[in-house]
Design a protein around this motif. Sequence first.
Motif, PDB file in Angstrom:
ATOM      1  N   LEU A 148       0.755  -1.146   0.026  1.00  0.00           N
ATOM      2  CA  LEU A 148       0.140   0.080  -0.209  1.00  0.00           C
ATOM      3  C   LEU A 148       0.843   1.077   0.021  1.00  0.00           C
ATOM      4  O   LEU A 148       0.494   2.194  -0.791  1.00  0.00           O
ATOM      5  CB  LEU A 148      -1.130  -0.082   1.289  1.00  0.00           C
ATOM      6  N   GLU A 149       2.063   1.132   0.675  1.00  0.00           N
ATOM      7  CA  GLU A 149       2.872   2.338   0.650  1.00  0.00           C
ATOM      8  C   GLU A 149       3.491   2.547  -0.755  1.00  0.00           C
ATOM      9  O   GLU A 149       3.550   3.618  -1.015  1.00  0.00           O
ATOM     10  CB  GLU A 149       4.003   2.067   1.627  1.00  0.00           C
TER      11      GLU A 149
ATOM     12  N   PHE B 133      -8.060  -5.100   0.684  1.00  0.00           N
ATOM     13  CA  PHE B 133      -6.710  -4.539   0.201  1.00  0.00           C
ATOM     14  C   PHE B 133      -6.501  -5.219  -1.460  1.00  0.00           C
ATOM     15  O   PHE B 133      -5.561  -4.454  -1.983  1.00  0.00           O
ATOM     16  CB  PHE B 133      -5.498  -4.487   1.040  1.00  0.00           C
ATOM     17  N   LEU B 134      -6.958  -6.311  -1.506  1.00  0.00           N
ATOM     18  CA  LEU B 134      -6.897  -6.746  -2.623  1.00  0.00           C
ATOM     19  C   LEU B 134      -7.459  -5.877  -4.152  1.00  0.00           C
ATOM     20  O   LEU B 134      -7.011  -6.229  -5.065  1.00  0.00           O
ATOM     21  CB  LEU B 134      -7.364  -8.019  -3.199  1.00  0.00           C
ATOM     22  N   GLU B 135      -8.168  -5.014  -3.465  1.00  0.00           N
ATOM     23  CA  GLU B 135      -8.938  -4.122  -4.704  1.00  0.00           C
ATOM     24  C   GLU B 135      -8.005  -2.880  -4.972  1.00  0.00           C
ATOM     25  O   GLU B 135      -8.157  -2.174  -5.855  1.00  0.00           O
ATOM     26  CB  GLU B 135     -10.151  -3.480  -4.252  1.00  0.00           C
ATOM     27  N   ARG B 136      -6.875  -2.750  -3.987  1.00  0.00           N
ATOM     28  CA  ARG B 136      -6.113  -1.372  -4.173  1.00  0.00           C
ATOM     29  C   ARG B 136      -5.155  -1.573  -5.281  1.00  0.00           C
ATOM     30  O   ARG B 136      -5.025  -0.500  -6.056  1.00  0.00           O
ATOM     31  CB  ARG B 136      -5.478  -1.150  -2.905  1.00  0.00           C
ATOM     32  N   PRO B 137      -4.539  -2.664  -5.659  1.00  0.00           N
ATOM     33  CA  PRO B 137      -3.354  -2.229  -6.864  1.00  0.00           C
ATOM     34  C   PRO B 137      -4.528  -2.064  -8.342  1.00  0.00           C
ATOM     35  O   PRO B 137      -5.578  -2.179  -7.945  1.00  0.00           O
ATOM     36  CB  PRO B 137      -2.799  -3.782  -6.899  1.00  0.00           C
ATOM     37  N   ARG B 138      -3.780  -1.804  -9.267  1.00  0.00           N
ATOM     38  CA  ARG B 138      -4.388  -1.402 -10.498  1.00  0.00           C
ATOM     39  C   ARG B 138      -5.203  -2.313 -10.982  1.00  0.00           C
ATOM     40  O   ARG B 138      -6.132  -2.287 -12.066  1.00  0.00           O
ATOM     41  CB  ARG B 138      -3.330  -0.854 -11.633  1.00  0.00           C
TER      42      ARG B 138
ATOM     43  N   ALA C  67       2.952   5.949  -3.111  1.00  0.00           N
ATOM     44  CA  ALA C  67       4.140   6.484  -3.626  1.00  0.00           C
ATOM     45  C   ALA C  67       4.093   6.780  -5.025  1.00  0.00           C
ATOM     46  O   ALA C  67       4.990   7.261  -5.441  1.00  0.00           O
ATOM     47  CB  ALA C  67       5.292   5.702  -3.093  1.00  0.00           C
ATOM     48  N   GLY C  68       3.041   6.279  -5.655  1.00  0.00           N
ATOM     49  CA  GLY C  68       3.110   6.329  -6.967  1.00  0.00           C
ATOM     50  C   GLY C  68       3.700   5.286  -7.805  1.00  0.00           C
ATOM     51  O   GLY C  68       3.477   5.414  -9.123  1.00  0.00           O
TER      52      GLY C  68
END
Length: 203
Positions: free
Chosen positions: A97-98, A126-131, A102-103
């Motif tokens: 997540l960091e 949190f598995l939804e957070r990546p692109r 951080a972009g």
Amino acid sequence: MSEIRHIVFDIGRVLIHYDPDLPFSRLIPDPEERRWFFANVCTSDWNIEQDRGRTWEEAESLLITEYPNHAENIRNFRRHWHEMVPHSYDDSVALMLELIEAGYDVTMLTNFASDTFLEARRRYPFLERPRGVTVSGDVRMIKPDREIYDHHAASFGLDPSATIFIDDSPRNVEGAREAGWHAVCFTDAITLETDLERYGIRP
């Protein structure tokens, strides 16, 4: 060394704990009997075919025909799958997540049955957070075969030479390298952070 622009995470045993022994230590209490069951009935080779896209119904039917006396525990593998993934690795998740914050461009590539991945995603938001994610059971390809790495790179517009892959399996790490990616073998989050720093990646 090429600048890394894309970071690809495996899921099982990198972000989420996975251990079939957890329910089966209760379902088959005798350690020798349990070892025999996993070595001969619900084997890794049998389970990986669900990750390749075979349905649980077909998988169970095949085994029950061969091992009718073990029908209940064959069905128990899927029935108690949720107990095999009891928690996430908070430090690994925090690092991922960091990196996103951080972009960095973060995606996931995983060997996972389609239905159990949907269950995992409901349980671990949190598995939804990546692109995005490539799930082996959805695309009917599997690590460490070259085609799944090429598929993931094409799907998400990744430059292989600017991509690093994180996986707990040495075979899958080697598969990524053969596809032209950089790759590191995951053991724990502290080591991963050090490995990423060697590539100039800092959250």
